[in-house]
Design an enzyme around this catalytic site. Sequence first.
Site: not given
Ligand code: ACO
Length: 331
Positions: A118, A258, A288
């Site tokens: 990114c 970003h 994203n």
């Molecule tokens: N719908 C419902 N529940 C979900 C989903 C979904 N789509 N995805 C995950 N969950 C659940 C998980 O299974 C977990 O359940 P559990 O507690 O029963 O195990 C719970 O939600 C929490 O999961 P986390 O992964 O801890 O959730 P988090 O709050 O971290 O959010 C997310 C996840 C949105 C992916 C977040 O971590 C994030 O945005 N991370 C950065 C991602 C990013 O920016 N990547 C790219 C950066 S670089 C680039 O842009 C390529």
Amino acid sequence: MERQDNKQIKIVGSGFYVPEKVLTNADLEKMVETSDEWITTRTGIKERRMASPEQATSDMTIEACRRALHNGNLEVEDIDLIIVGTSTPDTLFPSTACWVQKGLQADHIPAFDISAGCTGFLYGMILSRSLILNGGPRRILLAGSECLTKITNWKDRGTCVLFGDAAGAVILEKSEDDSGMLSHYWKADGKLGNLLFQPGGGSRNPATKETVDQDLHYLHMKGNEVFKHAVKRMGEAATVALKKAGLTPQNVDCLIPHQANIRIIKATGKRLNLPPEKVYSNIHRYGNVSVASIPISLHELKVGGQLQKGDIVVMVAFGAGFTWASVVYRW
Ligand code: ACO
């Protein structure tokens, strides 16, 4: 610290393209166990665009480049180099930039890709500055383009709700006044590469039936690890780049982070003590779109009349690698 002087490059044209097909949170509710409420509160995304089966990254990029040329009142003949930032090239080789060169009928000018996740668009701006100011190309067409839905695992609810397809492009040339790129900061940490990567299809795990059966050709991400690093590094990058320009967060008129997650965007704004109205976001519309997110935001702000001459704009990104960078720009 790298040497920086007061010579600048500036943006003289911009444009973007997003595919027609819209994939909403309601559509995703039918595909995986998720909800509009979870996606909206955890990511800020309401919908994203999806390329058609026939559409590759270069097809979107060519359209974005044509729009940037039109916006800058320029012809293909006015361009001396094409750079495309992408993690989803049409083919591993040739580069997407070469397919774009063919599509634009930009005969014989050099063309290459940047692979910096990114952060690729900002890496491209930083590289373009050196090239242009050191007597290289006079004008560079820099695009950031991504077809992430083609490497998305539609069974993985942790990633499939996040990404979309889009292309953005700008044209850069030497600035003759005080507007343009004032400073930059760029870093990488390859030790964290496997927190966000596409494990299959390269020379480490060449494509076989087994790699496909194991889903190695899809994007793999440890979301919450990425999240923590993104917030820290984007804050760091913007702060250092501002310092290098002799500025502080109080001087900032607009932050373009970003667009990875609304919580990362807000946290970055908070680290810089910026009021929410100075922090740009369009993630609700596109999700994203990786390297395309900053050029799209720039163009939207420009055509929306939200940037005034003299405004200090800070662009900051974080992505696969890990890579992170910031550019401070006087509009
Ligand atoms: N719908 C419902 N529940 C979900 C989903 C979904 N789509 N995805 C995950 N969950 C659940 C998980 O299974 C977990 O359940 P559990 O507690 O029963 O195990 C719970 O939600 C929490 O999961 P986390 O992964 O801890 O959730 P988090 O709050 O971290 O959010 C997310 C996840 C949105 C992916 C977040 O971590 C994030 O945005 N991370 C950065 C991602 C990013 O920016 N990547 C790219 C950066 S670089 C680039 O842009 C390529």
